[in-house]
Design a protein around this motif. Sequence first.
Motif: not given
Length: 110
Positions: A74-75, A64, A66-72, A78
């Motif tokens: 990516a944001e 979880e 790692e997933s949140e880290r990747e999302r942040v 961007e």
Amino acid sequence: MPRPEVLERIKAAESDADEIIAEAEADRDERIEAARREADEIREEAEAEADEYEAERLEEARAEIESERERVLAEGAEEREELIASAEENTDEAVEYTIERFEEAVHAQT
């Protein structure tokens, strides 16, 4: 019944009772030991299950995170690209504005 026979029967009964008590105590001790062994096994199984559950939850939490880290990330990437694009759009205007101010300053001195 003669007295010696009565005494012999009492002694025999007491001896039988002592044997029964000794067997009962031995049986009790065996049952207690068996119960302790079973309790130890149950405790060990419970600890193993708890360790396994803990490891699973830890792995899930790491996933979880790692997933949140990747999302942040990516944001952030961007937003960075948007800022770069915006800054590049303003570069020409900033250069023109700076040149105008410089020319005004030069003309003001002459």
